[in-house]
Design an enzyme around this catalytic site. Sequence first.
Site, short mmCIF file in Angstrom:
data_model
loop_
_atom_site.label_atom_id
_atom_site.label_comp_id
_atom_site.label_asym_id
_atom_site.label_seq_id
_atom_site.Cartn_x
_atom_site.Cartn_y
_atom_site.Cartn_z
N LYS B 192 0.87 -1.30 0.03
CA LYS B 192 0.30 -0.15 0.10
C LYS B 192 0.68 1.30 0.08
O LYS B 192 1.73 1.53 1.06
CB LYS B 192 -0.85 0.00 1.17
CG LYS B 192 -2.00 1.32 1.15
CD LYS B 192 -2.53 1.43 2.34
CE LYS B 192 -1.85 2.46 3.47
NZ LYS B 192 -1.76 3.90 2.82
N GLU B 266 10.63 0.57 10.07
CA GLU B 266 11.57 1.69 9.98
C GLU B 266 10.78 2.94 10.24
O GLU B 266 10.15 3.38 9.64
CB GLU B 266 12.21 1.64 8.45
CG GLU B 266 13.63 2.22 8.40
CD GLU B 266 13.58 3.75 8.05
OE1 GLU B 266 13.36 4.57 8.81
OE2 GLU B 266 13.20 4.11 7.03
N CYS B 300 13.31 10.79 7.30
CA CYS B 300 13.39 10.08 8.58
C CYS B 300 14.57 10.07 9.14
O CYS B 300 14.81 10.13 10.31
CB CYS B 300 12.90 8.46 8.53
SG CYS B 300 13.72 7.60 7.25
N GLU B 397 10.36 14.74 16.42
CA GLU B 397 10.53 14.57 14.89
C GLU B 397 9.76 16.05 14.24
O GLU B 397 8.47 16.02 14.52
CB GLU B 397 10.18 13.45 14.22
CG GLU B 397 10.73 13.33 12.80
CD GLU B 397 10.73 11.97 12.52
OE1 GLU B 397 9.82 11.34 12.93
OE2 GLU B 397 11.50 11.44 11.60
#
Lengths: 335, 790
Positions: B192, B266, B300, B397
């Site tokens: 997806k 991840e 990331c 983040e």
Amino acid sequence: MSRETTRDNIIALDPHSDDTPKRNMGAPITFDNLDAIRINRSATERRIATLAGRRSVKKEWQAAWLLKAISCIDLTTLAGDDTPGRVERLCAKARHPVRSDILEALGMNQAGITTGAVCVYHEMVPIAVEALKGSGIPVAAVSTGFPAGLSPFITRLEEIKASVEAGANEIDIVISRRHVLLEDWSALHDEIADFREACGEAHLKTILATGELGSLTSVAKASMVCMHAGADFIKTSTGMEGVNATLPVSLVMTRCIRDYYQRTGQQVGFKPAGGIGDAKTALAYLILIKEELGDDWLSPHLFRFGASRLLNDIERQLEHFVTGHYSATHRHPMG
Amino acid sequence: MSVAEIYKTMSYGPAPEQSDFVLVWLEQHRDGFRLFINGEWADAHSSEIIATTNPATGEPLGQFPNADEADVNRAVEAGLSAHASWAKLSGHERAKYLYALARLVQKNSRFLAVLETLDNGKPIRETRDIDVPLVARHFYHHAGWAQLLDQEFPDHTSLGVVGQIIPWNFPLLMLAWKIAPALAAGNTVVLKPAEYTSLTALYFAELCQEAGLPPGVVNIITGEGATGEHIVRHKDISKIAFTGSTEVGRLIRQKTAGTGKKLSLELGGKSPFVVFSDADLDSAVEGLVDAIWLNQGEVCCAGSRLLVEESIAEAFVEKIKTRLNKFRIGDPLDKAIDMGAIVHPSQCAQIEKRVAQGVAEGATKWQPDIPLPEKGNFYPPTILTGVEPAYRVAQEEIFGPVLTVTTFRTEKEAVALANNTRYGLASSIWSDNINRALNTASQVKAGIVWVNTTNQFDAACGFGGYRESGFGREGAKHGLYEYLKPKKEWQSDKNPIIAAVEPHAGVSSDEIDHTAKHYIGGKQARPDGGRTLQVLGHKGQHMGRVGHGNRKDIRNAVEAAFKAESWSTTSAHNRAQILYYIGENLSSRTEEFSTRLVKLTGATKAAAKKEIAQSINRLFTYAAWADKFDGAVHGAPIRGYTFSVHEPMGVLGIVCPDNNPLLSFISLLAPALAMGNRTVIVPSERYPLLATDFYQVLETSDVPAGALNLVTGLRDELAKVLAEHDQVDALWYHGTAEGSQIVEEASISNLKRTWVNKGQARDWLSAQGEGQAFLRQATQVKTIWLPYGN
């Protein structure tokens, strides 16, 4: 580059001054500070590798930038078989670097586009001076035992003086590479200072012969010493080394110029020489200069290409822009 | 503008990449894309539609289904029926398909780059020079793994249908990172893409058709989070591979807990970018540009936390500002820009909120005075200076072009600040002193360390994080294990748990009553709760008592393990010597231990002796491995070394089964210790006395205090405390299926790596009881990029 830089003495880039830059008067130097200079080759190369993808000039912009490149060329002949006839032909090309119909199509026929200078050996200086009379194009002479720079020091000084006497406006000297390789910075500094003095009013361009200095860090240190000793330009190569101008070396030298400028307020010029043979490479250099030093340096006062083949390729690209056809070498007058 | 004007100003002009051929393709799909199931374009069962727009202009690009459960079911079915024949193909046959995909990516590279830029908003320079070449590279590299699979992984086999959920920041690259290894290993895929950026995945489906990939091997399902959830929950999916936010990663951990699904995550990061005073500062500035202003900072592994030596901080920040004043932001298709558009207005709003929060906390905001396009989702490169670790903006983040700046004084402090985070994905270290750079690289807790470079990727080099940045690696040989399982790992007909028996008053032990304590920090320690548990032999006879460990005993044991850091840094040779020594000392007590085994477990004397002999054998095996489970040097396309090292997990919890209570205990502690972990071990609940008898072996074997801690008690009670403990870096569990689920669920908050038996038994006496799988579970891979050149 060096950890010395602090906010107090940083001068902003891009002052956009219209004045002809003042000459570099040099500045006091502490040789110990050179130890703080670190140049990382892989990171330097990565900046160059990505810069090509970050900036691009197309169409009108490309044409204008290529004309700018022409105005920054030191049109050069440095051959043992140079004769007055050869030099006169070159000087004519310096006055008329682009076919007039092309300039007209670009709307630039009144812009007075010439090359930045003509660069020759000492014996050819009077011929060039005569051939360029009234054009405003300076004559540059390579000097000081070019290209190795190992003739007696006294004759190297005399050579400078003789060329200045003969009418050269710019003197392209070669540094003693051994001073860099042996890290004898004061010897290098004194040598350049003496050359500068011998130049008098003529501008001093110092050729580092970067291909023989062993590392980018040495290139940076030598650049700093030359600028502090009063060089008006720092130049990469004689064109005779195994490796001549490269973009990574140029990045290191332009960053040194920036550092020196931010500390002293004095603008030093940059001249990559040797191996710059096509328009695309020339644009890459102009982009590098614009990005690392700013628009002030995009002028023959502060930037030159040392090149002989480059002009013809630029002419062909300009004709392509005007006509939409790919051009041929023989359509452009020889220099 | 005329040539004469430009000649004067020496400005940049527009340099647009051609996009008409991509717009034609989008126009062909104006009525909407369909789902790619079983090699065909299928109408969705769901009637919901998602529209995607160009983030730089707001213009619509296309629409596709928001797939529902029925759609997911169909895709999984297709994957399932394709799996057997796909897995049966020779490695070479699969390699040919992967090679074809690599070639097709290359042949369509410009199309893919333009489409990706239109959909995501990142500059064409990046899609053209970074994303798409890496995509092709990934398929080539994994064509190679398919070819070599039988040789290199002879004891492994594919998993089945793999569910893969990928983010919007590197849409096609993440697709490649997921699909290439899955296919190479013989799995089929239901993937997806992110709902903001599904177009390149849909185009990739066309390439799968062109490559003649067998139907059902790759299925691509568009949709939102709910679609992803259907994939995650699907019973026939053997593994979930996810790249995305830590928040969603936790949800996936929760939904898969106890299902037996393999999982690789991840996740996010807050990666440090460390600049020492002896760095090439101008190059470090460019490094930062690549670190935090690549892909608008929506990365990331972005180097979002600048840690700079205080002595150069001011000068360095000035250099960054000078650089940013040259930044160009604009049309992502323009070949002369540095930054494009933020993927979605909601992401822009999120960035703005975080920056405002940072300013409110006390940071100073700086943005360059450069023009931004009037339309579209653009956000300027931003520096927040004076950021303290205590600020949220230093911890969380941002996923945008925002750099925080913090200073340090010493190398030690730099490492401490770098590691002062819940994440551990990447790091970048800048120093031209090789001693300093490598010393720092060895101490940073991150899966990737770039020395004097940043954001470099290659299929031959593992990518993945420590701590809450997730687990599992992508790329290299490590990455293949995520898509394989051992052919023989468990004995499905045996139970690792030995049922409790009724106490048998009539039979009493002939020994002096003995109550064993815990073993914590090299000392025997009374249980905190002051309670004990009776240990019964196989016939129900009283054999003694052990401590009934509780939360606080685990806390104390973890504390002791955490402090015993020297075990992780001592040489492998030293660790090997101690394991040999344990073996030697166990050997001299063979009689005592075999008697105990016989009485406790009812084993025959011969069986007991065999178990002890095998235990000693195993100690030798891992003593042997201690200095041989080497890292690797990878063939990355740089001038330099890219090498991976196996680092210990750190504090490792081990919960032991009951079968072969001595051998299983040894088989688990030995690999953990060999790799440098400090362990907290819960021995067999039924027969803990073998482990408590072992104290004396430990005490005579020079095992440093804290390297091995033992807490006896109820298995699942203690396992849960270990799973929840944030200082425990990984947990191995051998118990019941329910206990396995408890462990996986309890690890959600800190996302530690867990290795559970799902209620199955191992044959500890056979080769199942040892091997490299144990070593891989005992270590994490750190990949260090070290370019050189002077």
